[in-house]
Motif scaffolding. Structure first.
Motif, PDB file in Angstrom:
ATOM      1  N   ASN A 112      13.949 -46.695 -19.060  1.00  0.00           N
ATOM      2  CA  ASN A 112      12.819 -46.557 -18.419  1.00  0.00           C
ATOM      3  C   ASN A 112      13.226 -45.764 -17.037  1.00  0.00           C
ATOM      4  O   ASN A 112      12.469 -45.807 -16.224  1.00  0.00           O
ATOM      5  CB  ASN A 112      12.625 -47.880 -17.848  1.00  0.00           C
ATOM      6  N   LEU A 113      14.315 -44.763 -17.392  1.00  0.00           N
ATOM      7  CA  LEU A 113      14.630 -43.975 -16.372  1.00  0.00           C
ATOM      8  C   LEU A 113      14.940 -42.452 -16.992  1.00  0.00           C
ATOM      9  O   LEU A 113      15.335 -42.219 -18.108  1.00  0.00           O
ATOM     10  CB  LEU A 113      16.070 -44.072 -15.572  1.00  0.00           C
ATOM     11  N   ALA A 114      14.588 -41.391 -16.110  1.00  0.00           N
ATOM     12  CA  ALA A 114      14.785 -40.025 -16.406  1.00  0.00           C
ATOM     13  C   ALA A 114      14.851 -39.328 -15.158  1.00  0.00           C
ATOM     14  O   ALA A 114      14.332 -39.619 -14.263  1.00  0.00           O
ATOM     15  CB  ALA A 114      13.715 -39.606 -17.343  1.00  0.00           C
ATOM     16  N   HIS A 115      15.766 -38.282 -15.294  1.00  0.00           N
ATOM     17  CA  HIS A 115      15.752 -37.247 -14.334  1.00  0.00           C
ATOM     18  C   HIS A 115      14.512 -36.640 -14.017  1.00  0.00           C
ATOM     19  O   HIS A 115      13.918 -35.716 -14.911  1.00  0.00           O
ATOM     20  CB  HIS A 115      16.972 -36.194 -14.521  1.00  0.00           C
ATOM     21  N   LEU A 116      14.017 -36.318 -12.579  1.00  0.00           N
ATOM     22  CA  LEU A 116      12.902 -35.502 -12.366  1.00  0.00           C
ATOM     23  C   LEU A 116      13.586 -34.529 -10.950  1.00  0.00           C
ATOM     24  O   LEU A 116      13.808 -35.195 -10.028  1.00  0.00           O
ATOM     25  CB  LEU A 116      11.685 -36.169 -12.029  1.00  0.00           C
ATOM     26  N   CYS A 117      13.378 -33.458 -10.984  1.00  0.00           N
ATOM     27  CA  CYS A 117      13.363 -32.515  -9.869  1.00  0.00           C
ATOM     28  C   CYS A 117      12.644 -33.035  -8.684  1.00  0.00           C
ATOM     29  O   CYS A 117      11.553 -33.689  -9.130  1.00  0.00           O
ATOM     30  CB  CYS A 117      13.309 -30.951  -9.919  1.00  0.00           C
ATOM     31  N   LYS A 118      13.036 -32.727  -7.432  1.00  0.00           N
ATOM     32  CA  LYS A 118      11.955 -33.229  -6.212  1.00  0.00           C
ATOM     33  C   LYS A 118      10.600 -32.879  -6.401  1.00  0.00           C
ATOM     34  O   LYS A 118       9.688 -33.841  -6.264  1.00  0.00           O
ATOM     35  CB  LYS A 118      12.471 -33.045  -5.093  1.00  0.00           C
ATOM     36  N   PRO A 119      10.223 -31.550  -6.782  1.00  0.00           N
ATOM     37  CA  PRO A 119       9.050 -31.248  -6.838  1.00  0.00           C
ATOM     38  C   PRO A 119       7.879 -32.084  -7.874  1.00  0.00           C
ATOM     39  O   PRO A 119       7.085 -32.495  -7.756  1.00  0.00           O
ATOM     40  CB  PRO A 119       8.761 -29.656  -6.921  1.00  0.00           C
ATOM     41  N   ASN A 120       8.698 -31.820  -9.046  1.00  0.00           N
ATOM     42  CA  ASN A 120       8.260 -32.870 -10.119  1.00  0.00           C
ATOM     43  C   ASN A 120       8.106 -34.265 -10.026  1.00  0.00           C
ATOM     44  O   ASN A 120       7.173 -34.937 -10.662  1.00  0.00           O
ATOM     45  CB  ASN A 120       8.863 -32.349 -11.426  1.00  0.00           C
ATOM     46  N   HIS A 121       9.219 -34.802  -9.254  1.00  0.00           N
ATOM     47  CA  HIS A 121       9.031 -36.169  -9.051  1.00  0.00           C
ATOM     48  C   HIS A 121       7.711 -36.615  -8.140  1.00  0.00           C
ATOM     49  O   HIS A 121       6.999 -37.614  -8.581  1.00  0.00           O
ATOM     50  CB  HIS A 121      10.182 -36.658  -8.440  1.00  0.00           C
ATOM     51  N   ALA A 122       7.613 -35.674  -7.019  1.00  0.00           N
ATOM     52  CA  ALA A 122       6.352 -36.048  -6.382  1.00  0.00           C
ATOM     53  C   ALA A 122       5.175 -35.651  -6.978  1.00  0.00           C
ATOM     54  O   ALA A 122       4.168 -36.387  -6.874  1.00  0.00           O
ATOM     55  CB  ALA A 122       6.281 -34.837  -5.086  1.00  0.00           C
ATOM     56  N   LEU A 123       5.085 -34.784  -8.102  1.00  0.00           N
ATOM     57  CA  LEU A 123       3.972 -34.646  -8.973  1.00  0.00           C
ATOM     58  C   LEU A 123       3.593 -35.683  -9.819  1.00  0.00           C
ATOM     59  O   LEU A 123       2.559 -36.049  -9.822  1.00  0.00           O
ATOM     60  CB  LEU A 123       4.009 -33.555  -9.683  1.00  0.00           C
ATOM     61  N   LYS A 124       4.722 -36.376 -10.282  1.00  0.00           N
ATOM     62  CA  LYS A 124       4.320 -37.567 -11.283  1.00  0.00           C
ATOM     63  C   LYS A 124       3.861 -38.700 -10.154  1.00  0.00           C
ATOM     64  O   LYS A 124       3.116 -39.489 -10.709  1.00  0.00           O
ATOM     65  CB  LYS A 124       5.508 -37.868 -11.811  1.00  0.00           C
ATOM     66  N   THR A 125       4.558 -39.069  -8.907  1.00  0.00           N
ATOM     67  CA  THR A 125       4.027 -39.872  -8.348  1.00  0.00           C
ATOM     68  C   THR A 125       2.898 -39.858  -7.325  1.00  0.00           C
ATOM     69  O   THR A 125       1.953 -40.896  -7.321  1.00  0.00           O
ATOM     70  CB  THR A 125       5.285 -40.131  -6.920  1.00  0.00           C
ATOM     71  N   GLN A 126       2.260 -38.742  -6.959  1.00  0.00           N
ATOM     72  CA  GLN A 126       1.159 -38.379  -6.258  1.00  0.00           C
ATOM     73  C   GLN A 126      -0.087 -38.047  -7.072  1.00  0.00           C
ATOM     74  O   GLN A 126      -0.959 -37.597  -6.469  1.00  0.00           O
ATOM     75  CB  GLN A 126       1.722 -37.450  -5.127  1.00  0.00           C
ATOM     76  N   THR A 127       0.132 -37.638  -8.318  1.00  0.00           N
ATOM     77  CA  THR A 127      -1.108 -37.096  -9.001  1.00  0.00           C
ATOM     78  C   THR A 127      -1.242 -37.976 -10.216  1.00  0.00           C
ATOM     79  O   THR A 127      -0.781 -39.010 -10.437  1.00  0.00           O
ATOM     80  CB  THR A 127      -0.822 -35.407  -9.360  1.00  0.00           C
ATOM     81  N   ARG A 128      -2.197 -37.494 -11.117  1.00  0.00           N
ATOM     82  CA  ARG A 128      -2.628 -38.327 -12.223  1.00  0.00           C
ATOM     83  C   ARG A 128      -1.754 -38.086 -13.238  1.00  0.00           C
ATOM     84  O   ARG A 128      -2.030 -38.258 -14.518  1.00  0.00           O
ATOM     85  CB  ARG A 128      -4.284 -38.082 -12.638  1.00  0.00           C
ATOM     86  N   TRP A 129      -0.668 -37.275 -13.145  1.00  0.00           N
ATOM     87  CA  TRP A 129       0.119 -37.200 -14.267  1.00  0.00           C
ATOM     88  C   TRP A 129       0.852 -38.389 -14.649  1.00  0.00           C
ATOM     89  O   TRP A 129       1.087 -39.266 -13.726  1.00  0.00           O
ATOM     90  CB  TRP A 129       1.468 -35.970 -14.000  1.00  0.00           C
ATOM     91  N   SER A 130       1.006 -38.707 -15.900  1.00  0.00           N
ATOM     92  CA  SER A 130       1.721 -40.152 -16.276  1.00  0.00           C
ATOM     93  C   SER A 130       2.806 -39.717 -17.363  1.00  0.00           C
ATOM     94  O   SER A 130       2.625 -38.815 -18.139  1.00  0.00           O
ATOM     95  CB  SER A 130       0.738 -40.998 -16.810  1.00  0.00           C
ATOM     96  N   VAL A 131       3.435 -40.817 -17.842  1.00  0.00           N
ATOM     97  CA  VAL A 131       4.704 -40.488 -18.445  1.00  0.00           C
ATOM     98  C   VAL A 131       4.860 -41.848 -19.255  1.00  0.00           C
ATOM     99  O   VAL A 131       4.783 -43.008 -18.555  1.00  0.00           O
ATOM    100  CB  VAL A 131       5.809 -39.758 -17.838  1.00  0.00           C
ATOM    101  N   ALA A 132       5.352 -42.052 -20.618  1.00  0.00           N
ATOM    102  CA  ALA A 132       5.665 -43.024 -21.352  1.00  0.00           C
ATOM    103  C   ALA A 132       7.044 -42.518 -22.004  1.00  0.00           C
ATOM    104  O   ALA A 132       7.148 -41.785 -22.719  1.00  0.00           O
ATOM    105  CB  ALA A 132       4.685 -43.391 -22.439  1.00  0.00           C
TER     106      ALA A 132
END
Length: 342
Positions: free
Chosen positions: A265-285
């Motif tokens: 349930n963990l994966a590395h994201l750079c800061k910009p893409n971490h913010a993109l995943k958190t603050q937009t409608r991008w989702s991941v499984a």
């Protein structure tokens, strides 16, 4: 493509891969004998349909080393004699300095310069990280240290994974250099022998590597971070190749929504893409084996694969006597620094 890689040509003609993907497959296949091309193409082509060109090249290097009939040791011995360096004049008063030598040396040089550059960044710094890193390299080569003395006593670090039997001299299976790929066993053993510390990852129930702490804690334990950095190697957002060593660990299923602190349930994201995943409608499984399926705001799916496939069987029962089982890797690396919880 017409004669040796017909399936690649067909995929290109049908629009399933781009011209640059086809180029990458052709370039990575050049050193493989004709009799091995069909197996190489069959193993690589399915991934070409969803990987970026950079990710495809990385996977192709891994497959090439696995399928090549000549040992990597023999090819390294031949290639290292061609190490070179030089200068290429460019436009507008610029020039390019190039260095071609062993992958472990190049990776160490780059990591040292990048870490020093990151340490010099501040709110008042107007240069980009790339510009600072370039200036640091220039200062180190000309003066030995930067004008402010940064660089004194700082050593280069690399992370290398070595199969345990290779480390013991009982196998010639290649090692794995973080950020590059397979390296010959002699170089892997040499790097391991000089490492200030050895970390065993998933080699035996005695290792105690933690793969999950469930809901007991949010912060990822150091052993788990080391495992995930080796697995991911880069940011896991589609198309991003920023290194995992400077990225943040993200809970694919949000911690706030009862997600667990676990390897799956963990994966590395750079800061910009971490913010993109958190603050937009991008989702991941996250799928078994560390494969991530991303869904964009428009509903399109993208798949990203881990750089390294690692066994994830949790240790059970008391430690057993005798030598560790054959096959799983041993990693030689300096300790990872404690980073903030993400």
């Amino acid at each position: 493509m017409a004669e040796d890689l017909p399936a690649t040509r067909a995929a290109l003609a049908e629009g399933r891969i781009s011209y640059r993907h086809a180029q990458a497959i052709v370039q990575q296949s050049w050193s493989i004998p004709v009799e091995g091309l069909a197996a190489f193409e069959q193993a690589l082509l399915p991934s070409a349909e969803h990987l970026t060109v950079a990710k495809l090249k990385h996977k192709a290097r891994l497959l090439r080393e696995r399928l090549h009939p000549e040992t990597i040791t023999a090819r390294r011995a031949r290639s290292i004699t061609d190490r070179t360096s030089g200068v290429t004049p460019e436009y507008d008063g610029m020039a390019t300095l190039y260095l071609t030598t062993g992958a472990e040396l190049v990776q160490a040089i780059f990591h040292r310069a990048n870490d020093l550059a990151a340490s010099l960044q501040s709110p008042d710094e107007t240069r980009t990280l790339t510009q600072v890193r370039t200036d640091v390299l220039s200062d180190l080569l000309i003066h030995g240290v930067t004008p402010t003395g940064v660089g004194t006593g700082v050593k280069a670090t690399v992370q290398v994974t070595v199969p345990v039997l290779t480390l013991l001299g009982h196998s010639e299976e290649p090692g794995y250099l973080e950020g590059y790929g397979p390296i010959d066993p002699d170089t892997a053993r040499d790097l391991a022998s000089k490492a200030p510390s050895i970390t065993r990852l998933l080699t035996h129930p005695e290792t105690g590597v933690i793969l999950s702490v469930g809901r007991d804690r949010y912060k990822t334990p150091k052993a788990m971070r080391r495992f995930l950095r080796l697995r991911d190697e880069t940011c896991r957002f589609p198309g991003c190749n920023r290194p995992a060593r400077g990225a943040e660990l993200d809970h694919s299923h949000d911690w706030g929504l009862l997600g667990e602190t676990a390897h799956d349930n963990l994966a590395h994201l750079c800061k910009p893409n971490h913010a993109l995943k958190t603050q937009t409608r991008w989702s991941v499984a996250q799928q078994p084996g560390g494969i991530l399926t991303w869904t964009s705001p428009t509903g399109r799916e993208f798949i990203t694969e881990p750089a390294t496939i690692l066994p994830t069987v949790l240790p059970t029962g008391p430690p057993k006597a005798g030598p560790p089982p054959v096959g799983p890797p041993t990693a030689a690396a300096s300790d990872l620094p404690d980073d903030p919880p993400f």
